[in-house]
Design an enzyme around this catalytic site. Structure first.
Site, PDB file in Angstrom:
ATOM      1  N   GLU A  94      53.784  61.199   5.411  1.00  0.00           N
ATOM      2  CA  GLU A  94      53.857  61.406   6.857  1.00  0.00           C
ATOM      3  C   GLU A  94      54.826  62.531   7.193  1.00  0.00           C
ATOM      4  OE1 GLU A  94      54.605  57.798   9.008  1.00  0.00           O
ATOM      5  OE2 GLU A  94      52.865  56.776   8.178  1.00  0.00           O
ATOM      6  N   HIS A 110      51.214  57.627  13.814  1.00  0.00           N
ATOM      7  CA  HIS A 110      52.055  56.425  13.647  1.00  0.00           C
ATOM      8  C   HIS A 110      52.528  55.913  15.006  1.00  0.00           C
ATOM      9  CE1 HIS A 110      54.633  54.374  10.360  1.00  0.00           C
ATOM     10  NE2 HIS A 110      54.427  53.528  11.357  1.00  0.00           N
ATOM     11  N   ARG A 114      50.433  50.031   6.833  1.00  0.00           N
ATOM     12  CA  ARG A 114      51.218  50.890   5.950  1.00  0.00           C
ATOM     13  C   ARG A 114      50.274  51.793   5.169  1.00  0.00           C
ATOM     14  NH1 ARG A 114      56.602  51.680   6.932  1.00  0.00           N
ATOM     15  NH2 ARG A 114      57.572  49.713   7.598  1.00  0.00           N
TER      16      ARG A 114
END
Length: 345
Positions: free
Chosen positions: A286, A305, A257
């Site tokens: 993001e 990601h 994370r």
């Protein structure tokens, strides 16, 4: 039984529908909803986080449904109010962040999730990032292909990479993913340290790793890989003070994370050599903004990601949520219930 399969471009609607049909003795009536994630980023919808699509789309698709399987559809107070016959929402993620659990419980709807669905993919990716950072794989490849640069100087002793064998690698967090990473690293011949106050020390040792405190782990590790959950306790866990504990030139990897890191000190840590390399798959924002400070920092590996992204993850997630529908249809207890208080209703 009528069931909503609300898929997306990763866990496809067809995967969900086929998995549910395979679980049930009688063919269900399945309504379908296709959502745009990840082609379109997720975001907050109606008070829930990381959702795709609109409440209106879900309400329309839910008409008459008793159960729903999804990854990203928003299940909000408004949605539950419009679907009085709904009794189960099965979410194929590690946590049902796209569901208002309080509203679900009040409506008498059980909510399940899919722990471990991407553990293999994420563990493999993390090990790949550690190897890529230690051996300078992405940077040297890009320089050769983009610039035609044959970096013979990287073969010089002072610039040479570091092997995993006999290296000390610290893992911060030891859930399903961290434990898999540990076992792979041990197979490489690495010495593995683990910092996780909630892990069973006996199990850590059985996996060939050594439990220790976070500061000790940082002082001793050639590479550190983050695998902790993001909580109030772990927000900004690796900050400037903890970065200063690392041996000069250590590698830091985060595939867990983005919020586990304090990003402010990272560019200078890379430029000074305090960090030998930084490998990131997750970010505090993001996608990172155009003026992201780490774009110009040396020895950064950045991926969008992708750690948990594999075809097997999507297939496994569909099977996990479908199994929960099967349990519901047979009157069995749910395996991964996120709101146990609903049982009182």
């Amino acid at each position: 039984m009528r069931i909503l399969a609300a898929g997306d471009e990763f866990v496809r609607t067809g995967l969900l529908a086929d998995a549910v049909a395979a679980e049930l003795a009688e063919a269900p009536e399945i309504s379908r909803l296709d959502l745009p994630w990840p082609v379109e980023p997720f975001g907050p919808v109606g008070g829930v986080n990381e959702a795709s699509g609109t409440e209106e789309q879900v309400i329309e698709a839910l008409q008459g449904a008793e159960a729903a399987v999804t990854q990203m559809a928003p299940f909000t107070e408004k949605v539950f109010a419009a679907a009085p016959g709904l009794r189960l929402v099965s979410v194929c993620r590690g946590g049902p962040v796209n569901v208002d659990l309080k509203a679900a419980t009040a409506a008498g709807v059980a909510v399940t999730f899919a722990p471990g669905r991407n553990a293999a993919a994420a563990a493999e990716f993390a090990v790949g990032m550690i190897l890529a950072a230690l051996r300078r794989i992405p940077g040297s490849s890009a320089e050769l292909l983009r610039d035609g640069a044959w970096r013979g100087d990287l073969y010089a002793y002072d610039n040479a990479g570091v092997e995993l064998e006999n290296a000390t690698v610290g893992l911060v967090g030891y859930g399903a993913i961290g434990a898999r990473v540990a076992r792979v690293l041990v197979a490489f011949g690495a010495r593995v340290l683990v910092s996780d106050p909630y892990a069973d020390p006996a199990q850590v040792r059985a996996d060939g790793a050594e439990p220790t405190g976070l500061d000790d782990l940082l002082r001793r590790s050639t590479a550190v890989s983050l695998h902790a959950r993001l909580t109030e306790e772990t927000q900004g866990l690796i900050d400037a003070d903890r970065l200063a504990l690392l041996p000069h030139g250590a590698v830091l990897v985060n595939t867990a994370r983005g919020g586990l890191l304090d990003y402010a000190p990272l560019p200078e840590a890379l430029r000074s050599g305090r960090l030998g390399a930084l490998a990131l798959d997750v970010y505090d924002v993001e996608p990172p903004p155009a003026d992201w400070a780490l774009r110009d920092a040396p020895n950064v590996i950045a991926t969008p990601h992708l750690a948990g992204c594999s075809r097997q993850t999507a297939e496994r997630a569909a099977r996990i949520v479908a199994a929960e529908v099967g349990r519901y249809s047979r009157g069995e207890a749910q395996a991964h219930l996120a709101n146990p208080d609903v049982l009182e209703r």
